[in-house]
Design a protein around this motif. Structure first.
Motif, PDB file in Angstrom:
ATOM      1  N   ASP A   1     -22.732 -77.314  37.323  1.00  0.00           N
ATOM      2  CA  ASP A   1     -22.253 -76.105  37.715  1.00  0.00           C
ATOM      3  C   ASP A   1     -21.339 -75.408  36.509  1.00  0.00           C
TER       4      ASP A   1
ATOM      5  N   PRO B   1     -16.131 -73.841  38.069  1.00  0.00           N
ATOM      6  CA  PRO B   1     -17.435 -72.745  37.899  1.00  0.00           C
ATOM      7  C   PRO B   1     -16.776 -71.346  38.109  1.00  0.00           C
TER       8      PRO B   1
ATOM      9  N   SER C   1     -28.084 -74.608  38.275  1.00  0.00           N
ATOM     10  CA  SER C   1     -26.731 -74.740  39.218  1.00  0.00           C
ATOM     11  C   SER C   1     -27.010 -73.598  40.405  1.00  0.00           C
TER      12      SER C   1
END
Ligand code: SF4
Ligand code: SF4
Length: 635
Positions: free
Chosen positions: A71, A201, A588
């Motif tokens: 991520d 993230p 991700s």
């Protein structure tokens, strides 16, 4: 997979293949298979312990050496792409601001102020006094305000906060994404994505949005200052595709992004002495200037200069053997051009100190001697023409007609012909009545990963047939122009009945004797800000925010980091934005989910990734239906 759907380009691909000249598509084949880690955003080279890679199947490493997971890597990668795009648009915008200041100070005599009314409108928006002041004094203050946008200020960027709806300003503040400097925001993104800084993230993606809003400000600033220096576009008839090159003329192709040089070359190419020189060299039709990519769009919308080709096919202009000088500034200029030019007589001329090509002739653009440089460039083209081998010239037949030059001012001006007191009313009324089902802004590039133009042409057929009003910028407009969609004839052929009636009514009122073109060409990539201006005006007129308008965007064949930045700010502006090629984040699931779903709750816009053009068009129609219902309109 076919490389292109543009027959004039295909003819040049066949020639190149026959002569063993490698072009982008050949080099792409040699790259295959491309690295799956990179494609998914699961690699990192942000420090010297790398490169680190994450196994997408969960059987190999799940963390980089520093502990960064999938991520973090995907979000950091996207953030850096947005920063690079913003740096590019910011560099372009800053260049315009320096030139405007030099012009205002009398140090750039080749750059007079051509649209004083726009200068005064921009100044008024910035809170700069205009009453009773000389244009030069106002211009100097506007230029200084523009230059102040680049470093960190204590207030939000004027070219962002001052050009969007009040609702957007509040939304951006609520999510902590208000940029206070263009360069400083780029710098912040580089900082937060370097080794051991931001690993969250969601925080990284919000940082990317903030950076993208700085990109929006840079785009808007570049558009405003270009209009002040070169004039605000209004509709102009022209032609497009490789057939615009002429065997009987000195052909100069202008390529890149910034109008500072290209506009001057376009201006001086008609100089009688230069034309006589070209004719004396054997070019019966004198000098023919054509455009490529966004430099091409800048001079197309202002001067009706024909557009030869667009991004991925830029090399094919040289394969005609008819281009005498290829003059470039910066951005989207393939390093391969000099090698392709070696196969012909073409002189490649670079003009920016920060963007040189090996073996190219460098003629630097300076503000104080711009016109002289333009003259010298045309002289080089004429000299190259003398070395042209006529037997090597193969220009495909059949350029097509196009109408370009739909700035926000031109669109509002055309609508004012229907309602002088309330120009936006005809647009709003026709949206409400369903004659215009919604609006789609097409932007972005051409890529080797999609048969060139195929996504654009299929999507427009479906959307226009469902009465969606089509706006276009950048190489999207190039695609439509080269395939004949930027013409009144295309309106007759492809528009649904409601859209056709509206475009015809406006076209008749404008004295065109027929409809407006099916695609309203708003300009180059930075001119996406023009579309934003129209959307903001409509939203303000309706008293709603942008995230409620039946407005979508699409970049069906994107390439550049600039396109990533634009797509990100469009999403943050509340505009559902389609991408025909996925950005490198799919490794991700969390980042993918945020960009395609969660972000809708924050900003109202989101990314819609769909490579199939039919499904993409249907998905956009479904979004427009939802937006219409939200406004209480028929779906
Ligand atoms: S920053 Fe972390 S993931 Fe990236 S290369 Fe360095 S150690 Fe590897
Ligand atoms: S649309 Fe994309 S490829 Fe075309 S000129 Fe703009 S950034 Fe470059």
């Amino acid at each position: 997979m076919a490389a292109t759907t543009d027959a004039t380009i295909q003819a040049m691909l066949d020639r190149a293949a026959g002569e063993g000249i490698d072009l982008a598509w050949d080099r792409y084949q040699k790259q295959l298979p491309q690295c799956g880690f990179g494609e998914l955003g699961l690699c990192c080279r942000h420090c010297l312990q790398g490169p680190c890679r994450i196994d997408p199947f969960g059987q190999g490493p799940a963390l980089g050496v520093c502990g960064a997971d999938r991520d973090t890597m995907a979000a950091r990668g996207l953030g850096r792409a947005v920063a690079a795009g913003t740096a590019a648009h910011g560099g372009h915008a800053k260049h315009m601001a320096h030139t405007l200041l030099a012009a205002a100070q009398g140090k750039a005599p080749d750059y007079p102020i051509r649209d004083e009314a726009k200068l005064r409108r921009v100044a008024a928006r910035l809170g700069i006094a205009t009453e009773g002041r000389e244009a030069a004094a106002v211009a100097a203050e506007v230029a200084r305000a523009a230059l102040a946008e680049f470093s960190e200020k204590e207030t939000p960027l004027a070219w962002a906060a001052g050009t969007v709806t009040p609702g957007r300003v509040a939304t951006f503040a609520r999510h902590g994404v208000v940029p206070c400097g263009i360069d400083s925001t780029v710098s912040e993104m580089m900082h937060r994505t370097t080794y051991g800084v931001d690993a969250d993230p969601v925080n990284l993606l919000l940082g990317a949005v903030k950076c993208a809003l700085a990109d929006y400000a840079a785009c808007h600033l570049a558009t405003d200052l270009a209009d002040i220096l070169f004039g605000t576009p209004s509709p102009v008839a022209t032609r497009a595709n490789l057939g615009v090159l002429k065997a009987s003329a000195v052909n100069i192709a202008l390529h890149g992004h910034n109008p500072l040089l290209s506009d001057l070359v376009a201006q001086v190419a008609g100089d009688p002495a230069l034309v006589a020189q070209a004719q004396a060299a054997g070019a019966a039709d004198g000098i023919n200037v054509v455009g490529i990519c966004c430099t091409g769009n800048e001079i197309m919308v202002r001067h009706g200069i024909p557009l030869a080709t667009s991004s991925v096919s830029q090399e094919t202009a040289l394969v005609t053997g008819a281009v005498d000088a290829l003059v470039v500034d910066y951005q989207c200029v393939m390093p391969s051009l000099a090698s392709v030019a070696d196969c012909f007589h073409t002189r490649v001329i670079t003009t920016m100190p920060m963007a040189k090509l090996p073996r190219a002739l460098h003629l630097e653009l300076t503000e104080g001697e711009a016109r002289a440089t333009a003259f010298r460039i045309v002289g080089e083209a004429i000299a190259a023409f003398r070395q042209r081998n006529p037997a090597r010239v193969q220009i495909p037949d059949g350029s097509v007609a196009a109408v370009a030059g739909f700035s926000a001012e031109a669109i509002v001006g055309a609508l004012a012909l229907l309602d002088q007191d309330d120009p936006l009313k005809p647009l709003v009324d026709n949206i409400a009545a369903g004659n215009i089902y919604g609006v789609c802004l097409f932007a972005g590039c051409n890529t080797v990963k999609v048969p060139q133009d195929a996504n654009y042409t299929r999507m427009i057929e479906i959307l226009a047939g469902h009465n969606v009003l089509i706006l276009a910028t950048g190489c999207a407009s190039g695609a439509f122009a080269r395939h004949g969609f930027m013409s009144p004839a295309a309106t007759d052929r492809y528009a649904g009945d409601g859209l056709k009636a509206v475009l015809t009514a406006v076209g008749q009122a404008a004295g065109l004797g027929g409809p407006l073109p099916l695609v309203l060409h708003m300009g180059s990539c930075v001119d996406n800000s023009r579309a934003a201006d129209v959307a903001v005006a409509v939203a303000n007129r309706l008293g709603v925010d942008l995230d409620r308008l039946p407005l979508v965007a699409s970049a069906p064949e994107p390439v550049t980091e600039k396109a990533v930045a634009i797509g990100t700010w469009a999403m943050a502006a509340g505009i559902p934005t389609h991408l025909g090629v996925a950005p490198p984040v799919l490794g991700s699931p969390a980042v993918t989910r945020v960009l395609t779903a969660t972000v809708k709750d924050l900003f109202g816009g989101w990314l819609l990734v769909e490579p199939d053009p039919e499904k993409a068009a249907q998905a956009l129609l479904a979004v427009l239906a939802e937006r219409r219902q939200g406004l209480g309109l028929s779906a």
